[in-house]
Design a protein around this motif. Structure first.
Motif, PDB file in Angstrom:
ATOM      1  N   THR A 117      49.940  30.470  33.834  1.00  0.00           N
ATOM      2  CA  THR A 117      48.860  29.947  34.707  1.00  0.00           C
ATOM      3  C   THR A 117      47.921  29.319  33.708  1.00  0.00           C
ATOM      4  N   VAL A 118      47.315  28.220  34.043  1.00  0.00           N
ATOM      5  CA  VAL A 118      46.584  27.373  33.153  1.00  0.00           C
ATOM      6  C   VAL A 118      44.948  28.469  32.900  1.00  0.00           C
ATOM      7  N   TRP A 119      44.931  29.016  34.348  1.00  0.00           N
ATOM      8  CA  TRP A 119      43.434  29.668  34.409  1.00  0.00           C
ATOM      9  C   TRP A 119      43.640  31.162  33.942  1.00  0.00           C
ATOM     10  N   GLY A 120      42.641  31.750  33.938  1.00  0.00           N
ATOM     11  CA  GLY A 120      42.515  33.071  33.623  1.00  0.00           C
ATOM     12  C   GLY A 120      42.651  33.102  31.758  1.00  0.00           C
ATOM     13  N   LYS A 121      42.470  32.090  31.190  1.00  0.00           N
ATOM     14  CA  LYS A 121      42.602  31.927  29.924  1.00  0.00           C
ATOM     15  C   LYS A 121      41.329  31.210  29.293  1.00  0.00           C
ATOM     16  N   PHE A 122      41.021  31.278  27.964  1.00  0.00           N
ATOM     17  CA  PHE A 122      39.933  30.516  27.263  1.00  0.00           C
ATOM     18  C   PHE A 122      40.630  29.931  26.111  1.00  0.00           C
ATOM     19  N   TYR A 123      40.236  28.702  25.858  1.00  0.00           N
ATOM     20  CA  TYR A 123      41.017  27.605  25.034  1.00  0.00           C
ATOM     21  C   TYR A 123      40.152  27.240  24.060  1.00  0.00           C
ATOM     22  N   LYS A 124      40.395  26.735  22.763  1.00  0.00           N
ATOM     23  CA  LYS A 124      39.157  26.214  21.953  1.00  0.00           C
ATOM     24  C   LYS A 124      39.321  24.904  22.141  1.00  0.00           C
ATOM     25  N   ALA A 174      38.218  19.594  41.859  1.00  0.00           N
ATOM     26  CA  ALA A 174      37.771  19.328  43.062  1.00  0.00           C
ATOM     27  C   ALA A 174      38.347  18.476  44.111  1.00  0.00           C
ATOM     28  N   TYR A 175      39.329  19.040  45.009  1.00  0.00           N
ATOM     29  CA  TYR A 175      39.861  17.927  46.118  1.00  0.00           C
ATOM     30  C   TYR A 175      39.726  18.736  47.438  1.00  0.00           C
ATOM     31  N   ASN A 176      38.946  18.308  48.292  1.00  0.00           N
ATOM     32  CA  ASN A 176      38.812  18.501  49.738  1.00  0.00           C
ATOM     33  C   ASN A 176      38.510  20.211  49.836  1.00  0.00           C
ATOM     34  N   CYS A 177      37.626  20.414  49.175  1.00  0.00           N
ATOM     35  CA  CYS A 177      37.340  22.091  49.164  1.00  0.00           C
ATOM     36  C   CYS A 177      35.808  22.451  49.516  1.00  0.00           C
ATOM     37  N   GLU A 178      35.387  21.813  50.522  1.00  0.00           N
ATOM     38  CA  GLU A 178      34.075  21.768  50.786  1.00  0.00           C
ATOM     39  C   GLU A 178      33.721  23.377  51.345  1.00  0.00           C
ATOM     40  N   LYS A 179      34.831  24.261  51.567  1.00  0.00           N
ATOM     41  CA  LYS A 179      34.579  25.737  52.102  1.00  0.00           C
ATOM     42  C   LYS A 179      34.541  26.703  51.038  1.00  0.00           C
ATOM     43  N   THR A 180      34.943  26.326  49.767  1.00  0.00           N
ATOM     44  CA  THR A 180      34.869  27.183  48.605  1.00  0.00           C
ATOM     45  C   THR A 180      34.201  26.524  47.450  1.00  0.00           C
ATOM     46  N   ILE A 229      36.773  26.308  26.502  1.00  0.00           N
ATOM     47  CA  ILE A 229      37.114  25.865  27.762  1.00  0.00           C
ATOM     48  C   ILE A 229      37.763  26.686  28.532  1.00  0.00           C
ATOM     49  N   THR A 230      37.707  26.797  29.981  1.00  0.00           N
ATOM     50  CA  THR A 230      38.577  27.487  30.877  1.00  0.00           C
ATOM     51  C   THR A 230      38.609  26.784  32.004  1.00  0.00           C
ATOM     52  N   PHE A 231      39.509  26.934  32.935  1.00  0.00           N
ATOM     53  CA  PHE A 231      40.065  26.377  34.008  1.00  0.00           C
ATOM     54  C   PHE A 231      39.795  27.180  35.214  1.00  0.00           C
ATOM     55  N   LEU A 232      39.040  26.457  36.311  1.00  0.00           N
ATOM     56  CA  LEU A 232      38.939  27.375  37.618  1.00  0.00           C
ATOM     57  C   LEU A 232      39.164  26.254  38.707  1.00  0.00           C
ATOM     58  N   ASP A 233      40.076  26.884  39.624  1.00  0.00           N
ATOM     59  CA  ASP A 233      40.497  26.210  40.749  1.00  0.00           C
ATOM     60  C   ASP A 233      39.483  26.551  41.837  1.00  0.00           C
ATOM     61  N   ALA A 234      39.308  25.506  42.464  1.00  0.00           N
ATOM     62  CA  ALA A 234      38.109  25.425  43.558  1.00  0.00           C
ATOM     63  C   ALA A 234      37.882  26.616  44.631  1.00  0.00           C
ATOM     64  N   ASP A 235      39.182  26.975  44.935  1.00  0.00           N
ATOM     65  CA  ASP A 235      39.159  27.995  45.954  1.00  0.00           C
ATOM     66  C   ASP A 235      39.308  29.679  45.103  1.00  0.00           C
ATOM     67  N   ASP A 236      39.040  29.734  43.957  1.00  0.00           N
ATOM     68  CA  ASP A 236      39.231  31.001  43.398  1.00  0.00           C
ATOM     69  C   ASP A 236      37.765  31.182  42.640  1.00  0.00           C
ATOM     70  N   ARG A 237      37.616  32.394  41.800  1.00  0.00           N
ATOM     71  CA  ARG A 237      36.420  32.693  41.427  1.00  0.00           C
ATOM     72  C   ARG A 237      36.758  33.302  39.876  1.00  0.00           C
ATOM     73  N   LEU A 238      35.741  32.945  39.078  1.00  0.00           N
ATOM     74  CA  LEU A 238      35.808  33.493  37.741  1.00  0.00           C
ATOM     75  C   LEU A 238      34.814  34.797  37.449  1.00  0.00           C
ATOM     76  N   LEU A 239      35.539  35.579  36.994  1.00  0.00           N
ATOM     77  CA  LEU A 239      35.081  37.091  37.075  1.00  0.00           C
ATOM     78  C   LEU A 239      34.279  37.398  35.285  1.00  0.00           C
ATOM     79  N   ASN A 240      33.213  38.005  35.545  1.00  0.00           N
ATOM     80  CA  ASN A 240      32.721  38.592  34.158  1.00  0.00           C
ATOM     81  C   ASN A 240      32.416  39.741  34.189  1.00  0.00           C
ATOM     82  N   PRO A 241      33.318  40.743  33.644  1.00  0.00           N
ATOM     83  CA  PRO A 241      33.186  42.074  33.820  1.00  0.00           C
ATOM     84  C   PRO A 241      32.325  42.750  32.574  1.00  0.00           C
ATOM     85  N   ASN A 242      31.360  43.378  33.425  1.00  0.00           N
ATOM     86  CA  ASN A 242      30.202  43.984  32.585  1.00  0.00           C
ATOM     87  C   ASN A 242      29.401  43.180  31.809  1.00  0.00           C
ATOM     88  N   ASN A 243      29.513  41.864  32.175  1.00  0.00           N
ATOM     89  CA  ASN A 243      28.612  40.753  31.442  1.00  0.00           C
ATOM     90  C   ASN A 243      29.001  40.426  30.069  1.00  0.00           C
TER      91      ASN A 243
END
Length: 324
Positions: free
Chosen positions: A150-157, A9-15, A83-97
């Protein structure tokens, strides 16, 4: 704990609040969110701490400036199996839970999902030719890094990361996520691709890869040479690495080099004469780069630098229109 979500998180107050809440940390007690403030000067710190007071599984941490430092801090304190990585201006999705069910049952070392860039779906599942062969997957990743690496959009052990003592290189300003991912997939025995969209990437004019930086060429060279070093013991990836070099070269041109376009053609010519680029251009056959997307590389291969420069300039204009 099943999943640790690490958010630099770096200067991401809006998201930042939107990003935190997209993890469903309030709905699932198997999720923790580690938000690492790395030098913010706006209200980011205050907002994260306010959110953390509402839920003990939202962890506030700090690191030195830089996404690599933040991600490394998150890796150090993560408590979950994945673990997974999420950038502060993006969103993680959980399709159909289904994410929890997926992670509980997964036997693989890496899980890769499809993702959305603005409103366009990037369907890695359909793009991936061989989903059960790690060597084939790594080759395809190297040959199409803008889609795969990309490092995001993936799940790592987390155990595999710690066993391999993997950390993001704090010496790299660009492509540090690609370099980390390469070292991780080289440790993987099984990789799984899923059909669902698990990440929403926000295309932003404030993105690091869209800002002109006079040191950019040098920084990209550092990353390319580091990936080359990572692959030294794997001759089976030599040809794919040449593709990786040229794809990174394309990225440099469109997102940095031609953003300021004065007298760039002569400098493009000089850059193409550098050993690592010249060798890649000479090694790649014409049929492998004779596509609209790679047309500038064809011109560079045959020393038609003005033609290549013209296309790169047009693509900069097109990219600017996409983010307005």
């Amino acid at each position: 704990m099943l999943l640790s979500v690490i958010i630099p998180a770096y200067n991401c107050e809006k998201t930042i609040i939107r990003a935190i809440r997209s993890t469903e940390v309030y709905l699932d007690d198997q999720v923790e969110v580690i938000v690492v403030n790395n030098g913010s000067t706006d209200k980011t710190e205050l907002l994260i701490k306010q959110e953390a007071r509402k839920n003990s599984r939202i962890v506030y941490a700090e690191s030195k400036k830089g996404a690599s430092n933040a991600r490394n801090k998150g890796i150090k304190i993560a408590r979950a199996k994945w673990i997974t990585f999420l950038d502060a201006d993006d969103r993680l999705l959980n399709p159909n839970n289904k994410l929890e069910e997926l992670l509980v049952s997964a036997k693989e070392d890496l899980i890769v999902g499809n993702y959305i860039v603005n409103k366009s779906e990037i369907d890695l599942y359909s793009m991936t030719k061989s989903k059960n062969n790690c060597i084939s997957i790594i080759k395809q990743m190297l040959e199409n890094p803008t889609k795969y690496m990309t490092v995001w959009g993936k799940f790592y052990k987390i155990n595999l990361i710690r066993k391999g003592n993997l950390r993001f290189s704090e010496n790299l300003a660009y492509s540090e996520d690609s370099e980390f991912l390469i070292r991780y997939v080289l440790l993987c025995k099984k990789i799984r691709f899923i059909k669902e969209n698990i990440y929403n990437y926000t295309l932003s004019e404030n993105s690091t890869v869209r800002k002109y930086n006079p040191q950019m060429i040098h920084e990209y060279e550092k990353a390319i040479l580091q990936v080359k070093k990572d692959l030294n013991e794997y001759p089976e990836f030599e040809n794919s690495f040449k593709f990786f070099v040229l794809m990174q070269f394309n990225l440099m041109m469109v997102h940095h080099f031609f953003v300021k376009s004065n007298n760039k053609t002569s400098k493009l010519k000089q850059l193409c004469k550098k050993d690592y680029i010249r060798n890649a251009l000479e090694a790649i056959s014409l049929k492998n780069i004779l596509t609209p997307r790679l047309l500038p590389l064809v011109f560079c291969k045959y020393h038609l630098y003005l033609c290549a420069a013209t296309i790169y300039k047009l693509r900069v204009i097109q990219n600017n229109k996409k983010i307005r």
